[in-house]
Design an enzyme around this catalytic site. Structure first.
Site, mmCIF file in Angstrom:
data_model
loop_
_atom_site.group_PDB
_atom_site.id
_atom_site.type_symbol
_atom_site.label_atom_id
_atom_site.label_comp_id
_atom_site.label_asym_id
_atom_site.label_seq_id
_atom_site.Cartn_x
_atom_site.Cartn_y
_atom_site.Cartn_z
ATOM 1 N N HIS A 139 -2.281 -1.390 11.704
ATOM 2 C CA HIS A 139 -2.704 -2.333 10.954
ATOM 3 C C HIS A 139 -4.199 -1.791 10.247
ATOM 4 O O HIS A 139 -4.804 -2.395 9.348
ATOM 5 C CB HIS A 139 -3.278 -3.501 11.646
ATOM 6 C CG HIS A 139 -3.121 -4.969 11.076
ATOM 7 N ND1 HIS A 139 -3.449 -5.208 9.703
ATOM 8 C CD2 HIS A 139 -2.852 -6.227 11.668
ATOM 9 C CE1 HIS A 139 -3.574 -6.292 9.440
ATOM 10 N NE2 HIS A 139 -2.752 -7.115 10.491
ATOM 11 N N ALA A 140 -4.589 -0.682 10.903
ATOM 12 C CA ALA A 140 -5.813 -0.020 10.121
ATOM 13 C C ALA A 140 -5.430 0.559 8.748
ATOM 14 O O ALA A 140 -6.253 0.746 7.856
ATOM 15 C CB ALA A 140 -6.302 1.177 11.079
#
Length: 481
Positions: A139-140
């Site tokens: 998700h980064a």
């Protein structure tokens, strides 16, 4: 080299022994009419052609010394695509239950932080000669909107594929040295006082718009007195306790369902609401049933967190990362009548949207960029260690609606039949419901902590049942009009 924003980096701080920070997707494919057989070698070749279009797929994390600044994405000089592209087979004919079990296990495994943060699996052996491709990426690197954009890079509009720019020889950039990173961090630290003033000014401007409304009564606005409670607040004073608002384990359960978008739109039109309102009402009804089955239905409505994309439509194609805000809305699980639930959801989301719109788009980024990663990581450890997230959860679950392609899409020449998103669960929020629209259907992906929601497939089935009840309510409303 590209620096992560504070919001991007927060998904790295999120990870613990029980929490992973990646999101995923399961594409179900029909390869029978593909020009070439769908094999691991074929999938690897196609991805190798597309990776230059998505540079983050061959970049890894580079941390700043002592966590003084946000990490960077830097080229991995030892990038090995065969490490990231994998294969597994179900015993033919593989069932949906076998598929979801394997995906649950794959999704529970953390990504290797020393390599580019993604993996993709070809899953063969499904019934009806179908196959599936499960992808996961941290998700980064992406949010829901940029993940949908990533799909458009990997997918084609015809089985024959498309013309791609010629592949140029790739020469990884030299990563900066620690002294160079330290100098960059020092410049950013020197800018902190200016950031403090700017953020404070923004907060002072928006505080008056955020203080009201939190106790606004939707039932009073609608004039509802139908035996389901006289007062229904937009956001309850405190998040009610449920079986999935507890500490999570490292294990996951996954389930999926698809519903007809035309049916959802028929309900939408009958009640004068949005598609997302109908989705929220379906979730409220399904959760009400599931909680009632366990004698765990709270007297208050649940609180749902709804991610909202704030990505600039003028942003260049391929700009990944996270550009997302969020809004909290009441989920009226304590209301019996399906039509009434939908009306309350509609009013609650209107108020939540008004609150969310009052927050400047860049404010979340400014705040999340302000704190050094070392401080954020330490604060995260304290929060997880003290159990604040499951003792006083800010919301019960996340419900996210991600746009998808409305035309047939193909992967390696195989037609994509459905795409089911798989998101993140954390301590205190052990259930997540995400959906994607594709080819006239809404495809729901539900993921949960295995021990907290062991029968997640039952909950997924209730979503379909609740849509049927909303159709009945819409037809009744039409006859009474």
């Amino acid at each position: 080299m590209q620096q992560l924003t504070g919001l991007d980096a927060s998904f790295l701080a999120l990870e613990t022994a029980n929490t992973t920070g990646h999101v995923g997707g399961l594409a179900v494919l029909d390869p029978r009419d593909a020009p070439k057989p769908l094999t691991l070698a074929r999938l690897t070749d196609v991805l190798a052609e597309r990776i230059p279009l998505v540079p983050v797929l061959r970049r890894k994390l580079l941390n700043v010394p002592f966590g003084l600044d946000q990490p960077y994405w830097t080229d991995d000089p030892y990038f090995d695509i065969e490490y990231h592209v994998r294969e597994l087979a179900l015993p033919r004919p593989g069932s949906d239950a076998q598929l979801t079990e394997q995906v649950s296990r794959l999704h529970a495994r953390p990504l290797d932080r020393t390599r580019p943060l993604w993996e993709i699996y070809l899953i063969t052996g499904l019934a009806h000669r179908r196959a599936a491709v499960y992808t996961k990426i941290h998700h980064a690197a992406i949010d829901g909107a940029s993940g949908a954009e990533l799909l458009t890079v990997l997918l084609d509009l015809t089985p024959a594929g498309r013309e791609l720019p010629p592949v140029r020889p790739w020469h990884p950039e030299r990563p900066p040295s620690w002294p160079e990173l330290a100098v960059k961090a020092a410049f950013r630290l020197a800018w902190r006082p200016v950031q403090t003033v700017r953020i404070t000014n923004e907060l002072v401007k928006i505080l008056p718009t955020l203080t009201p409304v939190m106790s606004t009564v939707v039932g009073g606005m609608l004039g509802l007195n139908r035996g389901d409670g006289e007062v229904i607040a937009t956001v309850p004073v405190r998040t009610p306790a449920t079986p999935f608002n507890k500490p999570i384990t490292p294990h996951r359960r996954f389930a999926f369902r698809s519903v007809d978008l035309a049916t959802v739109k028929m309900v939408k039109n009958a009640f004068g609401v949005s598609v997302n309102d109908v989705v929220m009402a379906m979730c409220a009804g399904a959760l009400r049933r599931w909680l009632a089955d366990r004698e765990a239905l709270p007297s208050q409505s649940l609180i749902a967190m709804i991610p909202v994309s704030v990505r600039d439509p003028r942003a260049p194609s391929g700009a990944l990362g996270n550009k997302v805000s969020a809004m909290l809305a009441a989920l009226p699980t304590n209301v019996t009548e399906p039509g009434l639930r939908l009306e309350i959801v509609h009013q609650a989301t209107k108020i939540a949207k008004a609150q969310q719109a009052a927050i400047p788009q860049g404010l979340v980024d400014q705040i999340s960029d302000f704190a050094p990663p070392a401080l954020v990581a330490r604060a995260a450890r304290v929060v997880f260690a003290t159990g604040v997230l499951h003792r006083l959860p800010p919301f019960n679950l996340t419900i996210s609606n991600v746009p998808g392609p409305n035309v047939p899409a193909y992967l390696c020449g195989a037609k994509m039949i459905a795409h089911y998103p798989i998101s993140v669960v954390t301590d205190g929020q052990g259930l997540n419901i995400t959906l994607v629209g594709y080819l006239g259907q809404l495809h729901f992906g539900l993921v949960a902590c295995r021990e907290l929601v062991p029968d997640i497939d039952v909950l997924a089935g209730y979503l379909v049942d609740e849509l049927a009840l909303l159709v009945e309510a819409a037809e009744k409303r039409a006859t009474e009009a």
